[in-house]
Every structure is written in structure tokens, then in C-alpha cells.
Design an enzyme around this catalytic site. Sequence first.
Site, PDB file in Angstrom:
ATOM      1  N   LYS A  98       1.623  -8.541 -11.225  1.00  0.00           N
ATOM      2  CA  LYS A  98       1.872  -7.303 -10.492  1.00  0.00           C
ATOM      3  C   LYS A  98       3.358  -7.266 -10.175  1.00  0.00           C
ATOM      4  O   LYS A  98       3.854  -8.054  -9.361  1.00  0.00           O
ATOM      5  CB  LYS A  98       1.041  -7.239  -9.207  1.00  0.00           C
ATOM      6  CG  LYS A  98       1.337  -5.980  -8.402  1.00  0.00           C
ATOM      7  CD  LYS A  98       0.621  -5.946  -7.072  1.00  0.00           C
ATOM      8  CE  LYS A  98       1.249  -4.868  -6.196  1.00  0.00           C
ATOM      9  NZ  LYS A  98       0.720  -4.875  -4.827  1.00  0.00           N
ATOM     10  N   GLY A 159       1.181  -0.905   3.852  1.00  0.00           N
ATOM     11  CA  GLY A 159       0.728  -1.260   5.202  1.00  0.00           C
ATOM     12  C   GLY A 159       0.660  -0.122   6.196  1.00  0.00           C
ATOM     13  O   GLY A 159       0.319  -0.344   7.355  1.00  0.00           O
ATOM     14  N   ALA A 185      -1.247   0.686  -2.411  1.00  0.00           N
ATOM     15  CA  ALA A 185      -0.514   0.826  -1.149  1.00  0.00           C
ATOM     16  C   ALA A 185      -0.786   2.149  -0.445  1.00  0.00           C
ATOM     17  O   ALA A 185      -0.862   3.203  -1.056  1.00  0.00           O
ATOM     18  CB  ALA A 185       0.986   0.670  -1.345  1.00  0.00           C
ATOM     19  N   GLY A 186      -0.923   2.033   0.866  1.00  0.00           N
ATOM     20  CA  GLY A 186      -1.015   3.205   1.716  1.00  0.00           C
ATOM     21  C   GLY A 186      -2.408   3.546   2.192  1.00  0.00           C
ATOM     22  O   GLY A 186      -2.585   4.291   3.152  1.00  0.00           O
ATOM     23  N   ALA A 207      -5.321  -3.835   0.400  1.00  0.00           N
ATOM     24  CA  ALA A 207      -5.085  -5.117   1.072  1.00  0.00           C
ATOM     25  C   ALA A 207      -5.244  -4.939   2.578  1.00  0.00           C
ATOM     26  O   ALA A 207      -6.318  -5.181   3.138  1.00  0.00           O
ATOM     27  CB  ALA A 207      -3.714  -5.679   0.710  1.00  0.00           C
ATOM     28  N   SER A 208      -4.164  -4.467   3.234  1.00  0.00           N
ATOM     29  CA  SER A 208      -4.184  -4.350   4.703  1.00  0.00           C
ATOM     30  C   SER A 208      -5.371  -3.553   5.220  1.00  0.00           C
ATOM     31  O   SER A 208      -5.906  -3.866   6.279  1.00  0.00           O
ATOM     32  CB  SER A 208      -2.902  -3.671   5.195  1.00  0.00           C
ATOM     33  OG  SER A 208      -1.768  -4.292   4.678  1.00  0.00           O
TER      34      SER A 208
END
Lengths: 262, 79
Positions: A98, A159, A185-186, A207-208
Site C-alpha cells: 500500500k 482518521g 480513509a475518512g 481502520a480507525s
Amino acid sequence: MEIAPLSIGDYSLQSRLIMGTGGITDLSALEKALVQSGTTLTTVAMRRYSPDTKTSVFSMLERLGIDVLPNTAGCYTVKDTVLTAELAREALETDLIKVEVIADEHTLLPDVIETLEATEQLVDRGFTPLVYTSDDPAVALRLEQAGAAAVMPLGAPIGTGLGILNPHNIELICSRAGVPVVLDAGIGAASQAALAIELGCSAVLVASAVTRAQDPTAMAEAMRLAVEAGLHSARAGRIPKREHALASSPAEGIINPLEDLT
Amino acid sequence: MTSVRINDSDVELPDQASVVDAVAHTTGRELTSAGAPVDGGRLGVAVALDGEVVPRSRWAVTELSAGQDLEIVTAVQGG
């Protein structure tokens, strides 16, 4: 509905939900969330070995049978990105990488100039690059031409949980892409993961949104269901958008028609 | 003894130590000359010597000299 594996270069992705492992200190909680998410590919970062690394996330993923997707998080330049990728390939025995080249630590936004150059070099070195990028459709095409095996536009900065700030751009990227598009992301809530797939993305990376949720395991399940719902929805073919209402009940036989009220 | 830098710390290794010895020292695991853990499993570690990756197949034959800079990395949690 049968969900076919997704080809990313020579790699066959089974689950369309790619997970991250950062943002959580409790490894057993992470393990529960990963299992509940149904993920088959999960990101890791490459860092200096420290004695605390012994019960590492790598051995956990190996035990769970989840493939690793090393990232180049923390890299700002082409040189660091290529070295990190080479180290990851050597350590983890995978060509997948990645590519993540950020511009500055405050926004964590991708530096697309460095990212493009890094992608070209990694392709030359035999990697299968999944490339984190901005939601710029022109850049996404350039990355594909440079040999990206998948392009991974952000929905919003890393995040933030702001979701997909420019759905039109994501849709445009997907409509023109010849390689899989993975929303990266986001994402903060499951509905946003479903939206990503409805807009044309082939997979979603989270992820987050899971690891920092109040209940990571419950959110992991929500994400799995959302991605699945998105795939169903995208395949079902949505109705066209209209400016005015279109009744679905018959217009005939209405009791007390409006004219009688006057 | 040979003094090298491993992950930004000074480390003393026996003369004619190789990359295998440096990795074994850092990870605390006994390694075969092929760089595999004696107790089985995968090591999940890579090495850069003065900024160049040393493939595992060359760990045993790459002798260290004083002042060289090693990075020994592994996978950690990350997005």
C-alpha cells in the site's frame, strides 16, 4: 448473492473489506474485530524491531489466516517509500504494497507527485502497488497508467471519520478506472462504506472507524454488512434521480378527490 | 569486537559477525544460517545495511564492519 473475488494484479481478494490494525492497543480486541469483519487482507506498518514486538500483529494475522498488506505510512519521499516497500517485501514475503506518501503530518494528505514517481519505481521493481491518493480523478488515471494495481482515493483525511466529502469525484474515478478502486480513509460509519460501494468502488479500507469505535467488534460487523449491502445495492441498479415526485400508488380511484374539497 | 549501529543504538558484536548474528542479537531468537528461526515459524524481519536491503539469502555471507548502520524492521500495527 455470490460475491466474486476481486483481482488486484495477480492477487485474489476474497473479502471486499480491507482492514487496518492501527488505533487500538488491546490486541485481543483487535483480533475479535478482525474476525468479525470477515476481512482477508489487513494492513500493517513497517517499523524498527523492538523487544515489545515479540507478540506481534504479524504472527496474529498469520494465525488467523489473514493476508498482510504492508503500507509505507510515515514516508514523505520516493526514496523512503521504495526502501520501506523493499523491506516489507523481504520481511513479509509479499509483493503487495500500500503506497502511502504523505505531504505533511498535519493533514496527512497524499503527496501525489511523490506518489506517482514511487508507483512507477515500484512497478519496475515487480511490486503490486495499491496506491493511496487524493480524490482527484485526473491523478487516479495517471496512477493507473503508471501501473497501479488498484487506486485508493480518500473519502476524507485519515482518521477524520468525515465520510465521502466528494461523492461525485469518487463516482467519476470509478467510472473511468480500469483497475479496482478501493475507498481508503475518512470513513466513520457503516453507511459511508455502503455508499462507497454504491458509487462504484470495488472494496473499502477501514481502520480507525473500527479500531477507535466504542465497540470495535460491533462496528466491524456493521462494516462487513454495509459493504455487502453496498454490493447488493450496486448490482440491483438504483432508480434514476428525478427533480419531482413520481407516485407509486395509482392516481385513479382516490376517495375524496382534491376538487371536491373546494 | 565490532561496534555497529542497530536501529540508532551502538551494539558490540563479535569480530566477523554477520547480518544473521545482528538479527539474532536484536530479536533474541536463535537463527539458522539461512536466517530462519530455529524454533520454527516466520521471522517477519528485514534488514537494511547502510540504506540497502540485504536479502535474507545473503545475511550469513554479509560480514559487518565497524561503524556500519543497520536497520532491522518488522511489521507493527498500522492503517
